[in-house]
Design an enzyme around this catalytic site. Sequence first.
Site, PDB file in Angstrom:
ATOM      1  N   THR A   1      40.474 -20.712 -40.702  1.00  0.00           N
ATOM      2  CA  THR A   1      39.090 -21.120 -40.415  1.00  0.00           C
ATOM      3  C   THR A   1      38.750 -20.701 -38.990  1.00  0.00           C
ATOM      4  O   THR A   1      39.602 -20.807 -38.094  1.00  0.00           O
ATOM      5  CB  THR A   1      38.859 -22.637 -40.571  1.00  0.00           C
ATOM      6  OG1 THR A   1      37.662 -22.996 -39.852  1.00  0.00           O
ATOM      7  CG2 THR A   1      39.980 -23.491 -40.028  1.00  0.00           C
TER       8      THR A   1
ATOM      9  N   ASP B   1      40.160 -26.121 -36.045  1.00  0.00           N
ATOM     10  CA  ASP B   1      39.992 -27.573 -35.950  1.00  0.00           C
ATOM     11  C   ASP B   1      40.979 -28.345 -36.818  1.00  0.00           C
ATOM     12  O   ASP B   1      40.643 -29.381 -37.388  1.00  0.00           O
ATOM     13  CB  ASP B   1      38.551 -27.952 -36.358  1.00  0.00           C
ATOM     14  CG  ASP B   1      38.239 -27.562 -37.805  1.00  0.00           C
ATOM     15  OD1 ASP B   1      39.021 -26.800 -38.400  1.00  0.00           O
ATOM     16  OD2 ASP B   1      37.216 -28.013 -38.334  1.00  0.00           O
TER      17      ASP B   1
ATOM     18  N   ARG C   1      31.467 -26.325 -36.588  1.00  0.00           N
ATOM     19  CA  ARG C   1      31.256 -27.697 -37.105  1.00  0.00           C
ATOM     20  C   ARG C   1      31.322 -28.712 -35.978  1.00  0.00           C
ATOM     21  O   ARG C   1      30.668 -28.530 -34.977  1.00  0.00           O
ATOM     22  CB  ARG C   1      32.302 -28.035 -38.169  1.00  0.00           C
ATOM     23  CG  ARG C   1      31.908 -27.560 -39.528  1.00  0.00           C
ATOM     24  CD  ARG C   1      32.872 -28.126 -40.561  1.00  0.00           C
ATOM     25  NE  ARG C   1      32.997 -27.222 -41.662  1.00  0.00           N
ATOM     26  CZ  ARG C   1      32.151 -27.176 -42.685  1.00  0.00           C
ATOM     27  NH1 ARG C   1      31.138 -28.008 -42.744  1.00  0.00           N
ATOM     28  NH2 ARG C   1      32.321 -26.296 -43.638  1.00  0.00           N
TER      29      ARG C   1
ATOM     30  N   GLN D   1      29.502 -14.727 -37.064  1.00  0.00           N
ATOM     31  CA  GLN D   1      30.799 -15.156 -36.499  1.00  0.00           C
ATOM     32  C   GLN D   1      31.912 -15.206 -37.538  1.00  0.00           C
ATOM     33  O   GLN D   1      33.082 -15.328 -37.205  1.00  0.00           O
ATOM     34  CB  GLN D   1      30.653 -16.559 -35.883  1.00  0.00           C
ATOM     35  CG  GLN D   1      29.712 -16.589 -34.706  1.00  0.00           C
ATOM     36  CD  GLN D   1      29.199 -17.990 -34.421  1.00  0.00           C
ATOM     37  OE1 GLN D   1      29.769 -18.713 -33.620  1.00  0.00           O
ATOM     38  NE2 GLN D   1      28.127 -18.393 -35.065  1.00  0.00           N
TER      39      GLN D   1
ATOM     40  N   ASP E   1      37.012 -22.235 -37.047  1.00  0.00           N
ATOM     41  CA  ASP E   1      36.764 -23.425 -36.222  1.00  0.00           C
ATOM     42  C   ASP E   1      37.971 -23.862 -35.377  1.00  0.00           C
ATOM     43  O   ASP E   1      37.813 -24.567 -34.397  1.00  0.00           O
ATOM     44  CB  ASP E   1      36.330 -24.610 -37.101  1.00  0.00           C
ATOM     45  CG  ASP E   1      35.087 -24.304 -37.926  1.00  0.00           C
ATOM     46  OD1 ASP E   1      34.374 -23.337 -37.590  1.00  0.00           O
ATOM     47  OD2 ASP E   1      34.843 -25.014 -38.913  1.00  0.00           O
TER      48      ASP E   1
ATOM     49  N   ARG F   1      33.791 -23.548 -52.187  1.00  0.00           N
ATOM     50  CA  ARG F   1      34.092 -24.962 -51.935  1.00  0.00           C
ATOM     51  C   ARG F   1      33.887 -25.640 -53.283  1.00  0.00           C
ATOM     52  O   ARG F   1      32.798 -25.580 -53.839  1.00  0.00           O
ATOM     53  CB  ARG F   1      33.164 -25.529 -50.863  1.00  0.00           C
ATOM     54  CG  ARG F   1      33.405 -24.883 -49.501  1.00  0.00           C
ATOM     55  CD  ARG F   1      32.661 -25.594 -48.375  1.00  0.00           C
ATOM     56  NE  ARG F   1      33.072 -25.087 -47.072  1.00  0.00           N
ATOM     57  CZ  ARG F   1      32.342 -24.272 -46.314  1.00  0.00           C
ATOM     58  NH1 ARG F   1      31.158 -23.881 -46.713  1.00  0.00           N
ATOM     59  NH2 ARG F   1      32.797 -23.853 -45.147  1.00  0.00           N
TER      60      ARG F   1
ATOM     61  N   ASP G   1      41.155 -27.737 -43.659  1.00  0.00           N
ATOM     62  CA  ASP G   1      41.714 -29.059 -43.955  1.00  0.00           C
ATOM     63  C   ASP G   1      41.267 -29.601 -45.314  1.00  0.00           C
ATOM     64  O   ASP G   1      42.036 -30.260 -46.013  1.00  0.00           O
ATOM     65  CB  ASP G   1      41.337 -30.048 -42.848  1.00  0.00           C
ATOM     66  CG  ASP G   1      39.848 -30.317 -42.871  1.00  0.00           C
ATOM     67  OD1 ASP G   1      39.079 -29.350 -42.695  1.00  0.00           O
ATOM     68  OD2 ASP G   1      39.458 -31.468 -43.101  1.00  0.00           O
ATOM     69  N   GLY G   2      40.027 -29.290 -45.713  1.00  0.00           N
ATOM     70  CA  GLY G   2      39.518 -29.777 -47.001  1.00  0.00           C
ATOM     71  C   GLY G   2      40.348 -29.206 -48.147  1.00  0.00           C
ATOM     72  O   GLY G   2      40.659 -29.911 -49.121  1.00  0.00           O
ATOM     73  N   SER G   3      40.725 -27.944 -48.007  1.00  0.00           N
ATOM     74  CA  SER G   3      41.533 -27.281 -49.042  1.00  0.00           C
ATOM     75  C   SER G   3      42.911 -27.931 -49.128  1.00  0.00           C
ATOM     76  O   SER G   3      43.462 -28.097 -50.221  1.00  0.00           O
ATOM     77  CB  SER G   3      41.702 -25.801 -48.700  1.00  0.00           C
ATOM     78  OG  SER G   3      40.482 -25.242 -48.313  1.00  0.00           O
TER      79      SER G   3
ATOM     80  N   SER H   1      18.386 -16.252 -14.320  1.00  0.00           N
ATOM     81  CA  SER H   1      18.732 -16.251 -15.748  1.00  0.00           C
ATOM     82  C   SER H   1      20.017 -17.040 -15.960  1.00  0.00           C
ATOM     83  O   SER H   1      20.706 -17.394 -14.998  1.00  0.00           O
ATOM     84  CB  SER H   1      18.904 -14.823 -16.256  1.00  0.00           C
ATOM     85  OG  SER H   1      20.053 -14.242 -15.676  1.00  0.00           O
TER      86      SER H   1
ATOM     87  N   GLY I   1      35.334 -21.959 -46.165  1.00  0.00           N
ATOM     88  CA  GLY I   1      34.651 -20.852 -45.486  1.00  0.00           C
ATOM     89  C   GLY I   1      35.619 -19.697 -45.249  1.00  0.00           C
ATOM     90  O   GLY I   1      36.766 -19.920 -44.871  1.00  0.00           O
TER      91      GLY I   1
END
Length: 329
Positions: free
Chosen positions: A131, A135, A177, A260, A133, A77, A108-110, A221, A16
Amino acid sequence: MQKKGIKCIAVLTSGGDAPGMNAAIRAVTRAALTNNVKVFGINYGFQGMIENDFSELNYEDIGGIISLGGTILKTARCKKFTTYEGREKAYKNLKERNIDGVVVIGGDGSFKGAAQFSSEFDIPFIGIPGTIDNDITGTEYTIGFDTAINTVVEAVDKIKDTARSHGRIFFVESMGREAGLLALGSGIACGAEVILIPEVPEQEKELDRFINKDIVNKKSSGIIMVAEGYKTGGALKIAERVKAQHPDIEARVTILGHIQRGGNPTAQDRITATRMGVAAINGLLVGKKNIMIGLKNQNIVEISFSLVKKAFRPINKEFIDLQEVITRH
Ligand code: F6P
């Protein structure tokens, strides 16, 4: 600085996109060129590495990009890179151009893909965490998080105006995520009445307390900040549950979504991206490989890919306590 025969490198963005990735591309390119190292940009991440989508980067290609959101190198991806066949093709394309090292800007996936590649082939990879995130284990910061949190705050401030005007409660869902850092930080910054994140599911009792004490029978509210990874279903699911129990209260759901991920990076993201980009090149020049550049106590650190994981990172308890003290009355 000792130079380990690095004459040509490549840089790519993967996963992302995140605001500040361009600032990192700029820093990597400039630091390499300063050291007389040739730079190739790879388009669409690992997919471009496999499909031979390279273009040389020079000063004019990266001019003015420090302030731009997204990534000029595009991103993807890539499933093919998870296969040996795909990685072998990528290696051939790198070798053809005499590329001696690769900087991967992503999540992290990369880095998992990069680590696998490095265990099979002789080209060093260095990662830069990017990222929204935040994370990733091993670094307290990932490029894009500060911009994203400020985007959320700006959006929620606007939602609060209409929430107050109508006496409604809003369930606002942030990205992240499985990680709740974006929701937690923005919730505190916006003065959200309740913050629901995957790491602290027991906070749902605070939601019921708030509804029963401040909302039922009063036209009050409030903002309920919900991380998308909160239980299954995020803001929609939790709003459904509350509406079913309290059909008379006025509740709305806003899912902030990909807004975002966009926007001009904040100063913090530009500075961190610049520091990490230069550190990545310095690492390659002295022969480092299979590491991610990270931030610890505000200092640049290097973490082995083997220790880098998507993290269910422990949440700073101070933030949870803070939220309770601030919102109880
Ligand atoms: O990892 C970044 C992120 O924006 C997450 O917060 C979100 O869950 C996911 O990517 C969305 O992915 P996509 O852009 O593929 O829909």
